[in-house]
Design a protein around this motif. Structure first.
Motif, PDB file in Angstrom:
ATOM      1  N   ARG A 119    -125.997  17.508  -7.508  1.00 13.34           N
ATOM      2  CA  ARG A 119    -126.102  17.119  -6.207  1.00 13.34           C
ATOM      3  C   ARG A 119    -125.261  15.851  -5.699  1.00 13.34           C
ATOM      4  N   VAL A 120    -124.496  16.027  -4.625  1.00 10.65           N
ATOM      5  CA  VAL A 120    -123.587  14.979  -4.315  1.00 10.65           C
ATOM      6  C   VAL A 120    -124.249  14.448  -2.972  1.00 10.65           C
ATOM      7  N   SER A 121    -124.181  13.000  -2.749  1.00 14.79           N
ATOM      8  CA  SER A 121    -124.311  12.553  -1.472  1.00 14.79           C
ATOM      9  C   SER A 121    -123.619  11.250  -1.262  1.00 14.79           C
ATOM     10  N   GLY A 122    -123.168  10.954   0.139  1.00 13.52           N
ATOM     11  CA  GLY A 122    -122.489  10.051   0.240  1.00 13.52           C
ATOM     12  C   GLY A 122    -121.059  10.217   0.694  1.00 13.52           C
ATOM     13  N   GLU A 123    -120.028   9.495   0.520  1.00 10.86           N
ATOM     14  CA  GLU A 123    -119.059   9.685   0.958  1.00 10.86           C
ATOM     15  C   GLU A 123    -117.823   9.934  -0.269  1.00 10.86           C
ATOM     16  N   ILE A 124    -116.937  11.093  -0.074  1.00 11.38           N
ATOM     17  CA  ILE A 124    -116.014  11.246  -1.350  1.00 11.38           C
ATOM     18  C   ILE A 124    -114.757  11.049  -0.493  1.00 11.38           C
ATOM     19  N   ASP A 125    -114.031  10.114  -1.182  1.00 11.66           N
ATOM     20  CA  ASP A 125    -112.809   9.718  -0.657  1.00 11.66           C
ATOM     21  C   ASP A 125    -111.806   9.459  -1.731  1.00 11.66           C
ATOM     22  N   PHE A 126    -110.648   8.731  -1.352  1.00 11.28           N
ATOM     23  CA  PHE A 126    -109.779   8.414  -2.347  1.00 11.28           C
ATOM     24  C   PHE A 126    -110.472   7.558  -3.247  1.00 11.28           C
ATOM     25  N   HIS A 127    -111.106   6.286  -3.022  1.00 11.28           N
ATOM     26  CA  HIS A 127    -111.514   5.584  -3.986  1.00 11.28           C
ATOM     27  C   HIS A 127    -112.741   6.087  -4.988  1.00 11.28           C
ATOM     28  N   ASN A 128    -113.261   7.061  -4.717  1.00  9.66           N
ATOM     29  CA  ASN A 128    -114.232   7.700  -5.584  1.00  9.66           C
ATOM     30  C   ASN A 128    -114.129   9.133  -6.111  1.00  9.66           C
ATOM     31  N   PRO A 178    -124.684   6.103 -16.960  1.00  9.77           N
ATOM     32  CA  PRO A 178    -124.302   5.879 -15.815  1.00  9.77           C
ATOM     33  C   PRO A 178    -122.741   5.630 -15.325  1.00  9.77           C
ATOM     34  N   LEU A 179    -122.132   5.973 -14.218  1.00  9.06           N
ATOM     35  CA  LEU A 179    -121.034   5.812 -13.916  1.00  9.06           C
ATOM     36  C   LEU A 179    -120.703   5.136 -12.467  1.00  9.06           C
ATOM     37  N   ALA A 180    -120.309   4.125 -12.374  1.00  7.25           N
ATOM     38  CA  ALA A 180    -120.242   3.211 -10.961  1.00  7.25           C
ATOM     39  C   ALA A 180    -119.181   4.093 -10.044  1.00  7.25           C
ATOM     40  N   ALA A 181    -119.537   4.184  -8.758  1.00  9.69           N
ATOM     41  CA  ALA A 181    -118.489   4.755  -7.951  1.00  9.69           C
ATOM     42  C   ALA A 181    -118.908   4.011  -6.252  1.00  9.69           C
ATOM     43  N   ASP A 182    -118.141   3.929  -5.561  1.00 10.31           N
ATOM     44  CA  ASP A 182    -118.359   3.473  -4.131  1.00 10.31           C
ATOM     45  C   ASP A 182    -118.969   4.688  -3.360  1.00 10.31           C
ATOM     46  N   ALA A 183    -120.143   4.101  -2.585  1.00 10.97           N
ATOM     47  CA  ALA A 183    -120.644   4.905  -1.635  1.00 10.97           C
ATOM     48  C   ALA A 183    -120.802   6.584  -2.014  1.00 10.97           C
ATOM     49  N   LEU A 184    -121.123   6.780  -3.261  1.00 10.64           N
ATOM     50  CA  LEU A 184    -121.248   8.025  -3.900  1.00 10.64           C
ATOM     51  C   LEU A 184    -122.276   8.057  -4.669  1.00 10.64           C
ATOM     52  N   GLU A 185    -123.351   9.144  -4.757  1.00 15.02           N
ATOM     53  CA  GLU A 185    -124.332   9.405  -5.567  1.00 15.02           C
ATOM     54  C   GLU A 185    -124.109  10.843  -6.037  1.00 15.02           C
ATOM     55  N   ILE A 186    -124.124  10.971  -7.350  1.00 12.58           N
ATOM     56  CA  ILE A 186    -124.020  12.297  -8.062  1.00 12.58           C
ATOM     57  C   ILE A 186    -125.509  12.480  -9.073  1.00 12.58           C
ATOM     58  N   GLY A 187    -126.121  13.312  -8.895  1.00 17.81           N
ATOM     59  CA  GLY A 187    -127.050  14.227  -9.860  1.00 17.81           C
ATOM     60  C   GLY A 187    -126.660  15.231 -10.575  1.00 17.81           C
ATOM     61  N   VAL A 188    -126.725  15.272 -11.817  1.00 14.48           N
ATOM     62  CA  VAL A 188    -126.562  16.520 -12.487  1.00 14.48           C
ATOM     63  C   VAL A 188    -127.678  16.673 -13.511  1.00 14.48           C
ATOM     64  N   ALA A 189    -128.114  18.157 -13.216  1.00 17.75           N
ATOM     65  CA  ALA A 189    -129.419  18.466 -13.947  1.00 17.75           C
ATOM     66  C   ALA A 189    -129.254  20.143 -14.357  1.00 17.75           C
ATOM     67  N   PRO A 190    -129.767  20.288 -15.536  1.00 25.79           N
ATOM     68  CA  PRO A 190    -129.530  21.636 -16.061  1.00 25.79           C
ATOM     69  C   PRO A 190    -130.956  22.423 -15.425  1.00 25.79           C
ATOM     70  N   SER A 191    -130.390  23.564 -14.885  1.00 22.64           N
ATOM     71  CA  SER A 191    -131.632  24.380 -14.223  1.00 22.64           C
ATOM     72  C   SER A 191    -131.771  25.563 -14.971  1.00 22.64           C
ATOM     73  N   PRO A 192    -132.871  26.379 -14.610  1.00 21.76           N
ATOM     74  CA  PRO A 192    -133.301  27.503 -15.480  1.00 21.76           C
ATOM     75  C   PRO A 192    -132.128  28.669 -15.059  1.00 21.76           C
ATOM     76  N   PHE A 193    -131.997  29.481 -16.034  1.00 22.07           N
ATOM     77  CA  PHE A 193    -131.089  30.491 -16.049  1.00 22.07           C
ATOM     78  C   PHE A 193    -129.619  30.210 -16.323  1.00 22.07           C
ATOM     79  N   GLY A 194    -129.584  28.904 -17.136  1.00 25.27           N
ATOM     80  CA  GLY A 194    -128.170  28.771 -17.482  1.00 25.27           C
ATOM     81  C   GLY A 194    -127.337  28.070 -16.591  1.00 25.27           C
ATOM     82  N   MET A 195    -127.609  27.584 -15.359  1.00 26.63           N
ATOM     83  CA  MET A 195    -127.045  27.001 -14.356  1.00 26.63           C
ATOM     84  C   MET A 195    -127.030  25.590 -14.502  1.00 26.63           C
ATOM     85  N   VAL A 196    -126.151  24.709 -13.946  1.00 25.26           N
ATOM     86  CA  VAL A 196    -126.136  23.263 -13.862  1.00 25.26           C
ATOM     87  C   VAL A 196    -126.053  22.981 -12.261  1.00 25.26           C
ATOM     88  N   ASP A 197    -127.271  22.159 -11.753  1.00 22.35           N
ATOM     89  CA  ASP A 197    -127.153  21.823 -10.561  1.00 22.35           C
ATOM     90  C   ASP A 197    -126.507  20.487 -10.300  1.00 22.35           C
TER      91      ASP A 197
END
Length: 116
Positions: free
Chosen positions: A33-42, A12-31
């Motif tokens: 997913r980002v939700s929330g606010e992306i700003d100077f603080h995070n 885990p990593l802490a951040a303000d108002a931001l959620e990030i999910g990282v998952a390997p997917s089929p065919f060698g891709m990495v998905d």
């Protein structure tokens, strides 16, 4: 403060108002997913997460930013820094979904094509 969850056990990593999910997917891709606010603080947390995903997995990073409710220039800089790192590593990085705030920022800065 929310916790960024990694589905691949990176920890885990802490951040303000931001959620990030990282998952390997089929065919060698990495998905990523980002939700929330992306700003100077995070934006650094987003950049660091993308860089970790690049070094921990092989394949193209596919970013789903459809649930991002705000993104400022710090967020754009984080995305551009991760893209530059991906290019240096011979890897791809694309945005597969962008909510209105991200789409508007990419259009205003003429950077949408960099993430196609």
């Amino acid at each position: 403060m929310t916790t960024i969850e990694y589905e691949d056990g990176l920890g885990p990593l802490a951040a303000d108002a931001l959620e990030i999910g990282v998952a390997p997917s089929p065919f060698g891709m990495v998905d990523v997913r980002v939700s929330g606010e992306i700003d100077f603080h995070n934006a650094a947390a987003l950049r660091d997460t993308l860089l970790i995903a690049l070094t921990s997995h092989r394949g193209t990073l596919r970013l789903d930013l459809g649930a991002v409710t705000f993104c400022d220039c710090a967020g754009l800089n984080a995305l551009l820094a991760a893209r530059a790192a991906a290019l240096r590593a011979g890897r791809g990085m694309c945005i597969t979904a962008a909510g209105r705030p991200v789409a508007r920022l990419l259009d205003l800065t003429a950077t949408r094509s960099l993430f196609a």
